[in-house]
Enzyme design. Structure first.
Site, PDB file in Angstrom:
ATOM      1  N   GLU A 297       0.846  -1.194   0.000  1.00 11.46           N
ATOM      2  CA  GLU A 297       0.000   0.000   0.000  1.00 11.46           C
ATOM      3  C   GLU A 297       0.884   1.247   0.000  1.00 11.46           C
ATOM      4  OE1 GLU A 297      -2.464   1.484  -1.278  1.00 11.46           O
ATOM      5  OE2 GLU A 297      -3.947   0.264  -0.222  1.00 11.46           O
TER       6      GLU A 297
ATOM      7  N   ASP B  76      -7.439  -0.920  -3.138  1.00  5.81           N
ATOM      8  CA  ASP B  76      -8.602  -0.041  -3.258  1.00  5.81           C
ATOM      9  C   ASP B  76      -9.264  -0.291  -4.602  1.00  5.81           C
ATOM     10  OD1 ASP B  76      -6.130   0.955  -4.119  1.00  5.81           O
ATOM     11  OD2 ASP B  76      -6.858   3.002  -4.225  1.00  5.81           O
TER      12      ASP B  76
END
Length: 493
Positions: free
Chosen positions: A238, A313
């Site tokens: 991330e 995401d």
């Protein structure tokens, strides 16, 4: 994006000895090479004290005793579903059951079942699946052979992805150590974000550094310094794809362009992680990184969802743009030893990825242009004789499905018409266009698939070549003197 953690090895000497002995047995050939072997990857991980908490595959069982379902298909004719199991306990997938169920219609893969017993089945991220806007993968985009029998891959194109919230069902959270591996393809890749498998956010949002811990495989190099043109094994942690422990050059990074690739990631959650890669058909693992976590990622903050085929995401239009192929993979609790890693790789190479299926008279599938990451394509599925072939984004359609026959033809079937790859006008000079034409048995329609990745015309001795070494959609195929360049490298299937 996710990132991986390495943890201190906390293992009893007995457990370590067991996995070393197991690795030695596999490497010396004392373990059976059949898919019905008593030890499969998750048995090896368990012996090393790092049990699988999620195990997924569309091609084979990952436990020697597993006899359940591998994946589910849904056919378009009536929206009925069918679970596809294994031919025998611990064995390969029952592709014949899929072929029978999907005959005369199309099928998609809706679910890949978890073999670990934790219930961590991944479903496609779209309406009717795990929720979201993505779609399931076509079930018949790529067939291959494992242990000498036909199976199908999970063939991800942009807009396909799979997910599950596993934070309550065994997937590591917070700074708990985790290991993961997958077998993927070095020929069906792109630079879109992000072809991942591993630990991701439960809310499907980018929640900050360390919220992910997943393997990435593709041609995107976020921070520069990756060697060659990819694809690379990296860590999606991330807020970054990491080829090593920082946003700078990693001298050990290298590309993996073979048809079948093993990718591994392990992370202790607090201080270090490791990346490894290999050819899944032969040889050992290459350590790409084994060191500290990047700054800002200690401790890890894993959330425990499982992602397959997209970034964390997902479905916001930015992180479901990748393409890649998934054959098998697992997530384990704990930090696997190097001996365990090596034993798993030995098991993978013994599985016989891409071997001959026997009795079929040929091999079928997309003809991948390795240098471009695209597929040999008949423009607009044209049946007009003399249509020059091109390269284009791989899409799993009939106009990219080639069969290398026992008579060395490369055939494609469009609208019920079988055509052959053809050297136009029986040309034997550089620049001769490579087209499709009615099959006639002549030597200008015979092609040799060579061990060095080249495809040569039997009549001309020239190589199948992408004009000007272009990587763009629509770049034309021609004949050219063999020169060892990547625009003359191909893999079938």
């Amino acid at each position: 994006m996710h990132r991986m953690w390495l943890r201190r090895v906390r293992r009893a000497l007995v457990g370590a000895g067991a996995v070393v002995a197991l690795a030695a047995g596999v490497l010396t050939g004392t373990a059976a090479t059949s898919q019905a072997a008593t030890q499969q990857p998750c048995d090896i991980y368990a012996a090393g004290g790092t049990p699988c908490v999620a195990a997924h595959s569309t091609v084979r069982a990952l436990f020697g005793s597993y006899s359940g379902s591998l994946y589910q298909v849904r056919r378009s004719s009536d929206n009925t579903t069918k679970n596809i199991g294994v031919v025998t306990a611990g064995g390969r997938a029952d592709a014949a059951a899929q072929d029978s169920f999907c005959a005369n219609t199309t099928c998609v893969i809706t679910t890949v079942f978890d073999q670990s017993g934790h219930g961590n089945d991944v479903m496609y991220q779209g309406p009717g699946g795990a929720g979201g806007s993505d779609t399931p993968s076509k079930a018949t985009s790529e067939s291959l052979t494992v242990d000498g029998g036909k199976v199908y891959s999970l063939y991800i194109n942009p807009g396909n992805s799979y997910w599950r919230d596993g934070h309550l069902t065994g997937i590591p959270t917070g700074s708990a150590p985790q290991g993961a591996y997958m077998v993927t393809s070095g020929t069906h890749v792109n630079g879109g974000c992000c072809f991942d498998y591993g630990n991701s956010e439960t809310d499907r949002r980018a929640d900050g550094a360390g919220a992910m811990d997943a393997i990435y495989f593709g041609t995107s190099c976020w921070f520069g310094g990756c060697s060659g043109s990819g694809p690379w094994v990296q860590a999606d942690l991330e807020y970054g794809l990491y080829s090593g422990g920082s946003q700078s050059w990693n001298s050990n990074q290298r590309a993996f362009t073979s048809k079948y690739v093993t990718a591994m990631l392990k992370n202790n959650g607090t201080s270090r992680f490791a990346l490894k890669g290999a050819n899944a058909q032969s040889g050992g693992l290459t350590t790409l990184w084994d060191g500290s976590l990047p700054p800002g990622y200690s401790p890890m903050k894993q959330q425990g969802a499982i992602i397959l085929g997209s970034g964390g995401d997902c479905c916001n239009g930015n992180t479901n743009l990748s393409q890649g192929t998934f054959y098998e993979g697992a997530i384990v609790a704990g930090y696997p030893s190097d001996a365990t890693d090596n034993a798993v790789q030995a098991n993978i190479t013994a599985a016989g990825y891409g071997g001959s299926s026997g009795g079929t008279g040929g091999t079928s599938g997309p003809l991948h242009a390795v240098g471009a990451g695209k597929c040999l394509d008949v423009p607009n599925s044209s049946t007009t004789l003399g249509t020059q072939t091109q390269i284009y984004d791989c899409n799993g359609q009939a106009n990219q499905n080639w069969t290398h026959t026992s008579s060395n033809q490369l055939t494609v079937t469009l609208g019920g018409t079988q055509l052959c790859l053809d050297a136009y006008g029986k040309g034997t000079t550089n620049g001769t266009k490579v087209d499709t034409y009615s099959c006639n048995g002549q030597t200008n329609q015979q092609w040799q698939l060579n061990s060095d990745g080249t495809v040569t015309g039997v009549q001309s001795g020239l190589c199948l070549d992408v004009t000007g070494a272009s990587t763009a959609n629509g770049a034309l195929a021609e004949l050219w003197t063999c020169n060892g360049q990547s625009n003359q490298q191909w893999t079938l299937g």
